[in-house]
Structures are given as C-alpha cells and as structure tokens.
Write a protein that holds these residues in place. Sequence first.
Motif, short mmCIF file in Angstrom:
data_model
loop_
_atom_site.label_atom_id
_atom_site.label_comp_id
_atom_site.label_asym_id
_atom_site.label_seq_id
_atom_site.Cartn_x
_atom_site.Cartn_y
_atom_site.Cartn_z
N VAL A 47 41.49 7.82 -119.62
CA VAL A 47 42.86 8.30 -118.75
C VAL A 47 42.63 9.71 -118.32
CG1 VAL A 47 45.36 8.78 -119.20
CG2 VAL A 47 44.25 6.78 -120.18
N SER A 48 42.78 9.91 -117.15
CA SER A 48 42.73 11.27 -116.70
C SER A 48 43.99 12.05 -116.33
CB SER A 48 41.72 11.49 -115.51
OG SER A 48 42.04 10.58 -114.33
N ASP A 49 44.95 11.30 -116.02
CA ASP A 49 46.39 11.64 -115.74
C ASP A 49 47.40 11.81 -117.01
OD1 ASP A 49 48.69 12.17 -114.31
OD2 ASP A 49 49.18 10.01 -113.47
N GLU A 50 47.63 13.14 -117.03
CA GLU A 50 48.44 13.41 -118.22
C GLU A 50 49.78 12.83 -118.10
OE1 GLU A 50 50.14 17.73 -117.40
OE2 GLU A 50 48.01 17.74 -117.96
N SER A 51 50.29 12.48 -117.04
CA SER A 51 51.57 11.85 -116.86
C SER A 51 51.53 10.46 -117.09
CB SER A 51 52.28 12.07 -115.39
OG SER A 51 51.34 11.39 -114.49
N HIS A 52 50.30 9.90 -117.54
CA HIS A 52 50.09 8.35 -117.67
C HIS A 52 51.30 7.87 -118.86
CE1 HIS A 52 48.16 4.61 -118.13
NE2 HIS A 52 48.15 4.42 -119.26
N HIS A 53 51.86 6.75 -118.32
CA HIS A 53 52.86 6.05 -119.45
C HIS A 53 52.45 4.88 -119.85
CE1 HIS A 53 57.12 5.50 -120.96
NE2 HIS A 53 56.90 4.24 -120.50
N ILE A 54 52.41 4.55 -121.43
CA ILE A 54 51.99 3.57 -121.93
C ILE A 54 53.24 2.62 -122.03
CG2 ILE A 54 50.91 2.64 -124.16
CD1 ILE A 54 49.89 5.75 -124.54
N ALA A 55 53.08 1.36 -121.60
CA ALA A 55 54.16 0.54 -121.72
C ALA A 55 54.29 -0.06 -123.25
CB ALA A 55 53.72 -0.81 -120.68
N GLY A 56 55.54 -0.32 -123.54
CA GLY A 56 55.99 -0.63 -124.80
C GLY A 56 55.62 -2.25 -124.82
N GLY A 57 55.97 -3.00 -125.98
CA GLY A 57 55.84 -4.40 -125.96
C GLY A 57 54.61 -5.08 -126.42
N ALA A 58 53.48 -4.41 -126.32
CA ALA A 58 52.01 -4.80 -126.64
C ALA A 58 51.43 -4.04 -127.61
CB ALA A 58 51.32 -5.37 -125.51
N GLU A 59 50.61 -4.35 -128.29
CA GLU A 59 49.78 -3.58 -129.38
C GLU A 59 48.69 -3.03 -128.41
OE1 GLU A 59 48.90 -4.68 -133.40
OE2 GLU A 59 46.91 -4.44 -132.87
N THR A 60 48.49 -1.71 -128.42
CA THR A 60 47.63 -1.02 -127.81
C THR A 60 46.70 -0.07 -128.64
OG1 THR A 60 49.38 -0.69 -126.14
CG2 THR A 60 47.50 0.73 -125.87
N ARG A 61 45.33 0.04 -128.21
CA ARG A 61 44.40 0.92 -128.79
C ARG A 61 44.44 2.35 -128.03
NH1 ARG A 61 39.15 -0.36 -128.51
NH2 ARG A 61 39.45 -1.37 -126.68
N SER A 63 42.29 6.18 -128.17
CA SER A 63 41.21 6.75 -128.81
C SER A 63 41.09 8.27 -128.20
CB SER A 63 39.86 6.20 -128.23
OG SER A 63 39.94 4.76 -128.77
N SER A 64 40.60 9.04 -129.12
CA SER A 64 40.26 10.48 -128.65
C SER A 64 38.78 10.78 -129.21
CB SER A 64 41.54 11.21 -129.55
OG SER A 64 40.84 12.75 -129.53
N GLY A 65 38.12 11.10 -128.04
CA GLY A 65 36.68 11.32 -128.07
C GLY A 65 36.09 10.04 -128.61
N LYS A 66 34.83 9.99 -129.31
CA LYS A 66 34.17 8.91 -129.76
C LYS A 66 34.37 8.32 -131.11
CE LYS A 66 29.91 9.87 -126.95
NZ LYS A 66 28.82 10.09 -126.60
N LYS A 67 34.96 9.21 -131.89
CA LYS A 67 35.34 8.82 -133.22
C LYS A 67 36.71 8.63 -133.75
CE LYS A 67 30.65 10.45 -134.49
NZ LYS A 67 29.70 11.32 -135.59
N LYS A 68 37.53 9.05 -133.03
CA LYS A 68 38.92 8.90 -133.47
C LYS A 68 39.65 7.55 -132.85
CE LYS A 68 40.02 13.74 -134.46
NZ LYS A 68 40.86 14.86 -134.14
N HIS A 69 40.22 6.89 -133.52
CA HIS A 69 40.76 5.69 -132.76
C HIS A 69 41.83 5.36 -133.55
CE1 HIS A 69 36.98 5.07 -130.89
NE2 HIS A 69 36.49 5.01 -132.01
N GLY A 70 42.91 4.72 -132.97
CA GLY A 70 44.27 4.28 -133.73
C GLY A 70 45.00 3.24 -132.84
N VAL A 71 46.02 2.81 -133.48
CA VAL A 71 46.81 1.59 -132.82
C VAL A 71 48.17 2.10 -132.51
CG1 VAL A 71 47.38 -0.75 -133.35
CG2 VAL A 71 45.37 0.08 -134.23
N LEU A 72 48.60 1.72 -131.30
CA LEU A 72 50.33 1.70 -130.98
C LEU A 72 50.74 0.48 -131.25
CD1 LEU A 72 49.86 4.17 -128.05
CD2 LEU A 72 50.31 4.65 -130.16
N ARG A 73 51.68 0.17 -132.03
CA ARG A 73 52.19 -1.10 -132.51
C ARG A 73 53.72 -0.98 -132.01
NH1 ARG A 73 49.42 -2.22 -137.55
NH2 ARG A 73 47.30 -3.29 -136.94
N PRO A 74 54.00 -2.11 -131.32
CA PRO A 74 55.57 -2.11 -130.86
C PRO A 74 56.42 -2.11 -132.35
CG PRO A 74 54.18 -4.03 -130.22
CD PRO A 74 53.36 -3.38 -130.84
N ALA A 75 57.35 -1.12 -131.87
CA ALA A 75 58.46 -0.88 -133.10
C ALA A 75 59.37 -2.09 -133.20
CB ALA A 75 59.28 0.24 -132.67
#
Length: 75
Positions: A47-61, A63-75
């Motif tokens: 992602v190169s656009d800092e105004s990028h919006h992540i849509a809700g409703g689906a689980e999303t991975r 990552s920051s760099g090569k070694k930091k990863h996380g999950v965004l889960r719908p609330a």
Amino acid sequence: LWLPVLALPAAGLSIVDALVGIGFAASRGEAKRLIAGGGARIDGEAVSDESHHIAGGAETRISSGKKKHGVLRPA
C-alpha cells in the motif's frame, strides 16, 4: 504462531489508524513514513497511499515490513 489482532469496525478503518492500533507504528507520523517507504501491506499487496481505507466486514491480514504481521477481524 501467534499474531496480534485488532477489531475492525463495520465502517472500516484507515491504513494509518490500523498500523497504530495494532502496534506496528508508535504514531500516525511513523505509520505514514512506513507507508511512504513501501513497508505496509494489506493481504500481501503493498500500500503506497496513506489515505487507503480498509473496508470492514472481512478478515484482513496487515503487515509491516517482512517480519511483523497481524490480523484485522470484524468487530
């Protein structure tokens, strides 16, 4: 394997807020520098656009760099 998890609101979340919320950046400025440097990824896509919006409703991975990863889960 344990990954950090952040609740993803139904309305979605900006990439900057997601990086700060999950702990990959200490501040919004640091998150913007990470994005500008090409270090932020959503579902494996850079992602190169800092105004990028992540849509809700689906689980999303996220990552920051090569070694930091996380999950965004719908609330």
